[in-house]
Design an enzyme around this catalytic site. Structure first.
Site, mmCIF file in Angstrom:
data_model
loop_
_atom_site.group_PDB
_atom_site.id
_atom_site.type_symbol
_atom_site.label_atom_id
_atom_site.label_comp_id
_atom_site.label_asym_id
_atom_site.label_seq_id
_atom_site.Cartn_x
_atom_site.Cartn_y
_atom_site.Cartn_z
ATOM 1 N N TYR A 6 3.515 8.873 -2.530
ATOM 2 C CA TYR A 6 4.691 9.536 -1.992
ATOM 3 C C TYR A 6 5.483 8.590 -1.098
ATOM 4 C CZ TYR A 6 7.491 12.761 0.732
ATOM 5 O OH TYR A 6 8.549 13.404 1.332
ATOM 6 N N GLN B 241 0.830 -1.199 0.000
ATOM 7 C CA GLN B 241 0.000 0.000 0.000
ATOM 8 C C GLN B 241 0.865 1.249 0.000
ATOM 9 O OE1 GLN B 241 -2.125 -1.051 3.578
ATOM 10 N NE2 GLN B 241 -1.150 0.591 4.729
ATOM 11 N N GLY B 242 0.312 2.284 -0.630
ATOM 12 C CA GLY B 242 0.977 3.569 -0.690
ATOM 13 C C GLY B 242 -0.033 4.671 -0.436
ATOM 14 N N TYR B 243 0.478 5.889 -0.305
ATOM 15 C CA TYR B 243 -0.352 7.024 0.063
ATOM 16 C C TYR B 243 -0.147 8.178 -0.912
ATOM 17 C CZ TYR B 243 -0.947 4.305 4.218
ATOM 18 O OH TYR B 243 -1.255 3.274 5.072
ATOM 19 N N ILE B 244 -1.257 8.714 -1.403
ATOM 20 C CA ILE B 244 -1.234 9.867 -2.293
ATOM 21 C C ILE B 244 -1.331 11.113 -1.415
ATOM 22 C CG2 ILE B 244 -2.470 11.093 -4.118
ATOM 23 C CD1 ILE B 244 -3.310 8.334 -5.201
#
Length: 171
Positions: free
Chosen positions: A89, A30-33
């Site tokens: 990011y 998982q990643g975060y915008i």
């Protein structure tokens, strides 16, 4: 899925007792915008049998003195998630999630990899902030609200940088 999320987080003791108690596991990336005022997460999940799913999740901030916050989650296509992860990011969080039943609740136990290797945390979702639950034996101290244990925060300040601040049985 949309609604109110009430979640409590705990450290997990060393030893892997949660693995033998788990009824399911899946690999999660998982990643975060970047977004002001909310958390925007892109997640892919691969189950042990190879099934792949992906989700877009938006979480609001809790009100002062509360752990409850608004959460919107929608399943998206894995190819869409792959493209959206490129916008995230600071890279991605990589972990295996184990699901463990305890009383009427299911604990999600996350074992982290990469720069967060050695950290294992458990979360339980509740329907009310004061709801009681059966604590599994592997649970350690509660870390709800401690920013160090937010996945998004661990991208910038990974566990490898502060692992020595925890007692040995939790690292």
């Amino acid at each position: 899925m949309s609604g109110l999320e009430i979640e409590r987080k705990f450290l997990v003791k060393k030893g892997g007792a949660y693995k033998s108690a788990a009824f399911s596991s899946s690999r999660i990336r998982q990643g975060y915008i970047p977004c002001e005022g909310a958390t925007v997460r892109i997640r892919t999940r691969e189950t042990a049998d190879g099934e792949q799913k992906a989700y877009l999740t938006i979480k609001g901030r809790p009100a002062a003195g509360s752990i409850a916050r608004y959460e919107f989650e929608k399943e998206i296509l894995p190819d869409e998630a792959k493209q959206l992860l490129k916008l995230c990011y600071g890279g991605v969080i990589d972990k295996t999630r184990y699901l463990v039943k305890s009383g009427n609740h299911t604990f999600e136990v996350d074992e982290f990899y990469g720069k967060n290797e050695g950290l294992v945390m458990a979360e339980v979702e509740l329907s009310a902030e004061d709801e009681t639950f059966v604590r599994p034996d592997f649970l350690g101290p509660e870390v709800t609200g401690d920013r160090r244990f937010y996945n998004k925060h661990m991208l910038r300040y990974p566990f490898e940088l502060w692992r020595d601040t925890l007692p040995e049985e939790y690292r």
